[in-house]
Design a protein around this motif. Structure first.
Motif, PDB file in Angstrom:
ATOM      1  N   ASP A 166      18.186 -25.642 -32.499  1.00  0.00           N
ATOM      2  CA  ASP A 166      19.461 -26.332 -32.301  1.00  0.00           C
ATOM      3  C   ASP A 166      20.578 -25.288 -32.328  1.00  0.00           C
ATOM      4  O   ASP A 166      20.974 -24.809 -33.398  1.00  0.00           O
ATOM      5  N   GLN A 169      23.761 -26.168 -34.340  1.00  0.00           N
ATOM      6  CA  GLN A 169      23.558 -25.954 -35.775  1.00  0.00           C
ATOM      7  C   GLN A 169      23.555 -24.464 -36.102  1.00  0.00           C
ATOM      8  O   GLN A 169      24.157 -24.031 -37.095  1.00  0.00           O
ATOM      9  N   GLU A 202      17.353 -26.353 -43.156  1.00  0.00           N
ATOM     10  CA  GLU A 202      17.621 -26.279 -41.720  1.00  0.00           C
ATOM     11  C   GLU A 202      16.998 -27.456 -40.974  1.00  0.00           C
ATOM     12  O   GLU A 202      17.613 -28.014 -40.055  1.00  0.00           O
ATOM     13  N   GLY A 205      19.092 -30.434 -40.922  1.00  0.00           N
ATOM     14  CA  GLY A 205      20.334 -30.333 -40.160  1.00  0.00           C
ATOM     15  C   GLY A 205      21.514 -29.766 -40.922  1.00  0.00           C
ATOM     16  O   GLY A 205      22.655 -29.859 -40.458  1.00  0.00           O
TER      17      GLY A 205
END
Length: 333
Positions: A166, A169, A202, A205
């Motif tokens: 991501d 992120q 992680e 999120g």
């Protein structure tokens, strides 16, 4: 599918109450010295109304001290009126290991940073991991886990993030790492990320930043100062505390692949040929391992597998087969 068992850990603090609370996570632990005893893990919660939550942890490994020192100081000085939202401070996450001054728990030899997601009915270490993952991580928006090298490694002082699938992120993690503003900022490649607190945070999120701020089983005035300043700036970046983020020069490092790691294939006496922070070229000799079973033998030379900067090294004078001897990272900014 059977329901997940409740955690045996109970908190003496109320995570939803405003103010400053110092308490414990109580983990029942029956043993010879106390049949109805418990592991009492210190925790502090500072809350003031609505806002983001930061989870700040140290002592994930018990022989790493910058986190415990910086977070103990923070817990004693941060007032509720300084906060907008909530700060959860866990200075000694693997408390049994911290009290023993060892990387792993003396109770079950558990490495907390390889025990996530944990088990509510597992070992003491697995129970701690389970509680952190199921009860603390869901409360957090920002997570900072402070590490150093402990007794067996020494590092350049860096804050670190990982490459994530991501990218949004990842960019938020990178911004938080830059706000921590350690002398070095690393895109870290783990040898094995299975079971790590990093991976748990992680995967949930969260904005996650870790550090490596030295090593050798102690802490220095310089490494503690980096932690003190970094924690405060991390909270400012999160929007929890007011203040200005002072941007000092940070050298951006990357570990793009496993060639960054140099592993010893021999037992012996370690001779480092360069100090941390030194620039090295690919195939340059960075260390020698000397035979300690006899004299008169030529040492084994170890060479860098890439050009870059010496970012980490084995710390004790003796090294074993399979130990990481050195880490060479690329300078990217």
């Amino acid at each position: 599918m059977s329901a997940v068992k409740p955690s045996p850990i109970s908190a003496s603090v109320d995570f939803e109450r405003d103010g400053v609370q110092h308490g414990f996570l109580k983990l029942p632990y029956s043993r010879d010295e106390a049949a109805w005893g418990a592991v009492m893990i210190p925790i502090t919660v500072i809350r003031n109304g609505h806002g983001p939550t930061a989870l700040l942890t140290g002592g994930n490994h018990g022989d790493e001290y910058e986190g415990p020192v910086a977070l103990t100081k923070l817990a004693a000085t941060l007032a509720a009126e300084d906060v907008r939202g909530r700060v959860i401070v866990l200075p000694f996450m693997n408390y049994p290991a911290f009290r023993a001054g060892t990387r792993t728990s003396p109770i079950d030899r558990g490495n907390l940073n390889r025990s996530f997601p944990g088990k509510p009915d597992g070992t003491v270490t697995e129970k701690i991991a389970d509680y952190v993952e199921r009860h603390l991580l869901p409360l957090a928006d920002f997570v900072l886990d402070i590490h150093s090298g402990g007794k067996t490694l020494d590092f350049l002082p860096f804050a670190a993030i990982h490459v994530l699938d991501d990218k949004d992120q990842e960019s938020r993690c990178e911004a938080a790492m830059q706000a921590f503003n350690a002398p070095y900022s690393m895109r870290l490649l783990e040898l094995d990320s299975v079971g790590m607190f990093d991976t748990a945070a992680e995967s949930a999120g969260k904005v996650f930043v870790s550090t490596e701020l030295g090593g050798g089983g102690s802490a220095t005035a310089k490494s503690i100062a980096i932690a003190d300043r970094g924690v405060r700036q991390f909270l400012v970046h999160a929007g929890i505390c007011d203040g200005r983020i002072e941007r000092r020069e940070t050298v951006v490092l990357d570990m793009p692949d496993s060639d960054c790691y140099v592993t010893s294939l021999h037992d012996g006496l370690l001779e480092m040929c360069h100090d941390l922070g030194a620039r090295v070229d690919k195939d340059e000799v960075i260390a020698r391992v000397h035979d300690v079973t006899r004299s008169g033998e030529a040492p084994i030379e170890y060479r860098a597998r890439r050009s870059g900067i010496l970012a980490a090294r084995h710390f004790p004078g003796l090294i074993g087969r399979g130990d990481t001897l050195a880490v060479v990272a690329e300078i990217v900014g």
